[in-house]
Design a protein around this motif. Structure first.
Motif, PDB file in Angstrom:
ATOM      1  N   THR A 141       0.808  -1.227   0.000  1.00  0.00           N
ATOM      2  CA  THR A 141       0.000   0.000   0.000  1.00  0.00           C
ATOM      3  C   THR A 141       0.842   1.278   0.000  1.00  0.00           C
ATOM      4  O   THR A 141       0.305   2.367  -0.133  1.00  0.00           O
ATOM      5  CB  THR A 141      -0.921   0.034   1.235  1.00  0.00           C
ATOM      6  N   GLY A 142       2.149   1.135   0.168  1.00  0.00           N
ATOM      7  CA  GLY A 142       3.007   2.314   0.261  1.00  0.00           C
ATOM      8  C   GLY A 142       3.065   2.906   1.654  1.00  0.00           C
ATOM      9  O   GLY A 142       3.742   3.913   1.883  1.00  0.00           O
ATOM     10  N   GLU A 143       2.356   2.287   2.607  1.00  0.00           N
ATOM     11  CA  GLU A 143       2.318   2.809   3.975  1.00  0.00           C
ATOM     12  C   GLU A 143       3.675   2.668   4.665  1.00  0.00           C
ATOM     13  O   GLU A 143       4.035   3.485   5.512  1.00  0.00           O
ATOM     14  CB  GLU A 143       1.226   2.088   4.776  1.00  0.00           C
ATOM     15  N   LEU A 144       4.439   1.628   4.288  1.00  0.00           N
ATOM     16  CA  LEU A 144       5.752   1.431   4.903  1.00  0.00           C
ATOM     17  C   LEU A 144       6.660   2.626   4.602  1.00  0.00           C
ATOM     18  O   LEU A 144       7.294   3.186   5.505  1.00  0.00           O
ATOM     19  CB  LEU A 144       6.392   0.141   4.393  1.00  0.00           C
ATOM     20  N   ALA A 145       6.700   3.023   3.334  1.00  0.00           N
ATOM     21  CA  ALA A 145       7.520   4.177   2.938  1.00  0.00           C
ATOM     22  C   ALA A 145       7.008   5.451   3.603  1.00  0.00           C
ATOM     23  O   ALA A 145       7.799   6.290   4.047  1.00  0.00           O
ATOM     24  CB  ALA A 145       7.518   4.331   1.424  1.00  0.00           C
ATOM     25  N   ALA A 146       5.675   5.591   3.710  1.00  0.00           N
ATOM     26  CA  ALA A 146       5.089   6.788   4.325  1.00  0.00           C
ATOM     27  C   ALA A 146       5.451   6.867   5.806  1.00  0.00           C
ATOM     28  O   ALA A 146       5.796   7.937   6.319  1.00  0.00           O
ATOM     29  CB  ALA A 146       3.571   6.770   4.158  1.00  0.00           C
ATOM     30  N   ARG A 147       5.382   5.730   6.506  1.00  0.00           N
ATOM     31  CA  ARG A 147       5.728   5.710   7.926  1.00  0.00           C
ATOM     32  C   ARG A 147       7.200   6.053   8.133  1.00  0.00           C
ATOM     33  O   ARG A 147       7.557   6.768   9.072  1.00  0.00           O
ATOM     34  CB  ARG A 147       5.417   4.335   8.538  1.00  0.00           C
ATOM     35  N   ARG A 148       8.035   5.529   7.264  1.00  0.00           N
ATOM     36  CA  ARG A 148       9.466   5.790   7.413  1.00  0.00           C
ATOM     37  C   ARG A 148       9.808   7.242   7.083  1.00  0.00           C
ATOM     38  O   ARG A 148      10.715   7.808   7.687  1.00  0.00           O
ATOM     39  CB  ARG A 148      10.267   4.803   6.542  1.00  0.00           C
ATOM     40  N   ARG A 149       9.074   7.840   6.160  1.00  0.00           N
ATOM     41  CA  ARG A 149       9.280   9.270   5.879  1.00  0.00           C
ATOM     42  C   ARG A 149       8.880  10.110   7.085  1.00  0.00           C
ATOM     43  O   ARG A 149       9.575  11.060   7.450  1.00  0.00           O
ATOM     44  CB  ARG A 149       8.474   9.704   4.643  1.00  0.00           C
ATOM     45  N   ARG A 150       7.752   9.755   7.700  1.00  0.00           N
ATOM     46  CA  ARG A 150       7.316  10.491   8.897  1.00  0.00           C
ATOM     47  C   ARG A 150       8.332  10.330  10.025  1.00  0.00           C
ATOM     48  O   ARG A 150       8.634  11.276  10.751  1.00  0.00           O
ATOM     49  CB  ARG A 150       5.937   9.989   9.360  1.00  0.00           C
ATOM     50  N   ARG A 151       8.859   9.127  10.160  1.00  0.00           N
ATOM     51  CA  ARG A 151       9.861   8.867  11.195  1.00  0.00           C
ATOM     52  C   ARG A 151      11.118   9.702  10.954  1.00  0.00           C
ATOM     53  O   ARG A 151      11.681  10.289  11.879  1.00  0.00           O
ATOM     54  CB  ARG A 151      10.209   7.378  11.195  1.00  0.00           C
ATOM     55  N   ALA A 152      11.550   9.756   9.694  1.00  0.00           N
ATOM     56  CA  ALA A 152      12.740  10.544   9.353  1.00  0.00           C
ATOM     57  C   ALA A 152      12.501  12.031   9.609  1.00  0.00           C
ATOM     58  O   ALA A 152      13.375  12.732  10.127  1.00  0.00           O
ATOM     59  CB  ALA A 152      13.121  10.308   7.894  1.00  0.00           C
ATOM     60  N   ALA A 153      11.304  12.509   9.260  1.00  0.00           N
ATOM     61  CA  ALA A 153      10.973  13.921   9.490  1.00  0.00           C
ATOM     62  C   ALA A 153      11.003  14.246  10.979  1.00  0.00           C
ATOM     63  O   ALA A 153      11.538  15.287  11.395  1.00  0.00           O
ATOM     64  CB  ALA A 153       9.609  14.244   8.900  1.00  0.00           C
ATOM     65  N   ASP A 154      10.433  13.353  11.804  1.00  0.00           N
ATOM     66  CA  ASP A 154      10.436  13.566  13.256  1.00  0.00           C
ATOM     67  C   ASP A 154      11.856  13.587  13.801  1.00  0.00           C
ATOM     68  O   ASP A 154      12.190  14.374  14.691  1.00  0.00           O
ATOM     69  CB  ASP A 154       9.628  12.464  13.952  1.00  0.00           C
ATOM     70  N   GLU A 155      12.697  12.685  13.269  1.00  0.00           N
ATOM     71  CA  GLU A 155      14.080  12.594  13.741  1.00  0.00           C
ATOM     72  C   GLU A 155      14.864  13.865  13.401  1.00  0.00           C
ATOM     73  O   GLU A 155      15.565  14.431  14.245  1.00  0.00           O
ATOM     74  CB  GLU A 155      14.747  11.371  13.106  1.00  0.00           C
ATOM     75  N   VAL A 156      14.696  14.322  12.164  1.00  0.00           N
ATOM     76  CA  VAL A 156      15.385  15.548  11.735  1.00  0.00           C
ATOM     77  C   VAL A 156      14.913  16.735  12.571  1.00  0.00           C
ATOM     78  O   VAL A 156      15.717  17.562  13.034  1.00  0.00           O
ATOM     79  CB  VAL A 156      15.147  15.807  10.232  1.00  0.00           C
ATOM     80  N   GLN A 157      13.595  16.816  12.770  1.00  0.00           N
ATOM     81  CA  GLN A 157      13.035  17.926  13.553  1.00  0.00           C
ATOM     82  C   GLN A 157      13.554  17.904  14.987  1.00  0.00           C
ATOM     83  O   GLN A 157      13.900  18.945  15.546  1.00  0.00           O
ATOM     84  CB  GLN A 157      11.509  17.844  13.551  1.00  0.00           C
ATOM     85  N   ALA A 158      13.630  16.715  15.584  1.00  0.00           N
ATOM     86  CA  ALA A 158      14.105  16.599  16.962  1.00  0.00           C
ATOM     87  C   ALA A 158      15.557  17.056  17.084  1.00  0.00           C
ATOM     88  O   ALA A 158      15.926  17.750  18.037  1.00  0.00           O
ATOM     89  CB  ALA A 158      13.962  15.161  17.452  1.00  0.00           C
ATOM     90  N   ILE A 159      16.387  16.679  16.102  1.00  0.00           N
ATOM     91  CA  ILE A 159      17.794  17.074  16.127  1.00  0.00           C
ATOM     92  C   ILE A 159      17.921  18.592  15.956  1.00  0.00           C
ATOM     93  O   ILE A 159      18.707  19.251  16.643  1.00  0.00           O
ATOM     94  CB  ILE A 159      18.586  16.325  15.039  1.00  0.00           C
ATOM     95  N   ALA A 160      17.130  19.139  15.027  1.00  0.00           N
ATOM     96  CA  ALA A 160      17.175  20.589  14.792  1.00  0.00           C
ATOM     97  C   ALA A 160      16.717  21.356  16.028  1.00  0.00           C
ATOM     98  O   ALA A 160      17.328  22.368  16.416  1.00  0.00           O
ATOM     99  CB  ALA A 160      16.305  20.944  13.589  1.00  0.00           C
ATOM    100  N   LEU A 161      15.641  20.886  16.666  1.00  0.00           N
ATOM    101  CA  LEU A 161      15.132  21.558  17.872  1.00  0.00           C
ATOM    102  C   LEU A 161      16.147  21.483  19.005  1.00  0.00           C
ATOM    103  O   LEU A 161      16.316  22.439  19.764  1.00  0.00           O
ATOM    104  CB  LEU A 161      13.809  20.930  18.311  1.00  0.00           C
ATOM    105  N   ALA A 162      16.828  20.321  19.122  1.00  0.00           N
ATOM    106  CA  ALA A 162      17.845  20.175  20.167  1.00  0.00           C
ATOM    107  C   ALA A 162      18.993  21.158  19.935  1.00  0.00           C
ATOM    108  O   ALA A 162      19.513  21.752  20.883  1.00  0.00           O
ATOM    109  CB  ALA A 162      18.369  18.741  20.190  1.00  0.00           C
ATOM    110  N   ALA A 163      19.368  21.332  18.660  1.00  0.00           N
ATOM    111  CA  ALA A 163      20.450  22.273  18.331  1.00  0.00           C
ATOM    112  C   ALA A 163      20.031  23.706  18.664  1.00  0.00           C
ATOM    113  O   ALA A 163      20.808  24.478  19.239  1.00  0.00           O
ATOM    114  CB  ALA A 163      20.819  22.150  16.860  1.00  0.00           C
TER     115      ALA A 163
END
Length: 318
Positions: free
Chosen positions: A254-276
């Motif tokens: 269904t493409g949900e796997l790629a969508a979930r992983r994109r959301r996970r990557a976005a959250d990770e990037v955002q968390a690192i940026a906010l920490a900085a």
């Protein structure tokens, strides 16, 4: 001095000590962390991540251990990230999951790491996303993430896993807990453990009824199955693996796997940026810009929101 290139190469070869050292660098937010992540990136994106959550006492650690055995029978290389609550006094953790997983301690194809939450809410350690990346890059085909087990607050696992398993047990009031906000929504698979106890069938029926009440799925949408297990004896674990593999196939189709992983990557990037950004703002105490703005706010010349906007603009150059 840490030789990151050598550590990553050794981790790729399956050397547990190298994997452990890389995760330690993650937990300690070491200066080499950026180099570690950059070196691991070409090897990531292959692992299937399964999160296990549920109230204390439902048998999460025992179920995780039994699931490791089931995947090892299939020849899979397995990583386990078991998150334990931290002491509010010492900051340490019991790391009791190691005790329940001794059966796998000598298996070179299984890597088990316990991590303390260190006060982070949501059932996971703040370092969990990068630790998962280390296990992925080290060649683990399946990664099992076991959360703290603190009840409804630990829904964060749904954002970190490809598939989320919610464990329940009869006689613990879990039927009521499952109806509460957040628990039904995050489960891709529900497991009623300790199914040899009285009330297991009733718990499964009640859960099935609740899933039906919250039904808002269209054709082709995933409907979480319910599997009964006795993890202490390994019963029902093959059925759990079968259900997990079905969900994994559905995610891919269904493409949900790629969508979930994109959301996970976005959250990770955002968390690192906010920490900085937070670190930069934390260094501002005594800074003349902050002092000047604070003086204007205290004098009634500027509102705090306007001052904050000006400070952010100064920091980011916007």
């Amino acid at each position: 001095m840490v030789d990151v290139t050598t550590l990553v190469a050794q981790a790729r070869e399956g050397r547990p000590r190298a994997v452990a050292r890389l995760i330690t660098l993650v937990e300690n937010a070491a200066p080499q962390l950026r180099e570690v992540m950059a070196a691991l990136t070409p090897y990531t994106g292959q692992a299937y991540t399964v999160g296990l959550t549920g109230s204390p006492g439902v048998g999460k650690s025992t179920s995780t251990s039994a699931l490791v055995s089931a995947y090892r029978r299939l020849g899979k290389r397995v990583g386990v990230l078991a998150v334990d609550p931290s002491s509010p006094f010492s900051g340490g953790a019991l790391l009791g999951d190691r005790v329940r997983m001794q059966d796998h301690a000598t298996d070179p194809e299984v890597f088990i790491r316990s991590m303390a939450t260190r006060g982070h809410l949501g059932g996971l350690s703040w370092a969990a996303p990068q630790a998962l990346r280390v296990l992925d890059g080290a060649g683990c085909e399946v990664i099992l993430v076991e959360t703290v087990g603190v009840g409804q607050s630990e829904v964060e696992i749904a954002a970190q896993a490809d598939t989320t398993v919610v464990l329940l047990a009869p006689g613990m009031g879990d039927g009521i807990q499952a109806a509460k906000a957040g628990i039904l929504e995050i489960g891709d698979l529900f497991v009623v453990n300790k199914a040899d106890r009285d009330g297991a069938d009733a718990t499964a029926r009640e859960l099935n009824h609740m899933l039906g009440l919250g039904e808002s799925r269209g054709p082709g949408d995933w409907r979480p199955p319910i599997v009964k297990t006795v993890a202490a004896r390994g019963e029902g674990m093959d059925e759990v693996v079968e259900a997990l593999e079905k969900h994994r196939a559905w995610l891919a189709e269904t493409g949900e796997l790629a969508a979930r992983r994109r959301r996970r990557a976005a959250d990770e990037v955002q968390a690192i940026a906010l920490a900085a950004l937070r670190a930069r703002i934390g260094d501002l105490h005594g800074d003349r810009r902050l002092s000047a703005l604070a003086e204007r706010v205290a004098a009634g010349e500027l509102d705090p929101y306007g001052a904050a906007d000006q400070l952010v603009a100064d920091l980011t150059g916007a």
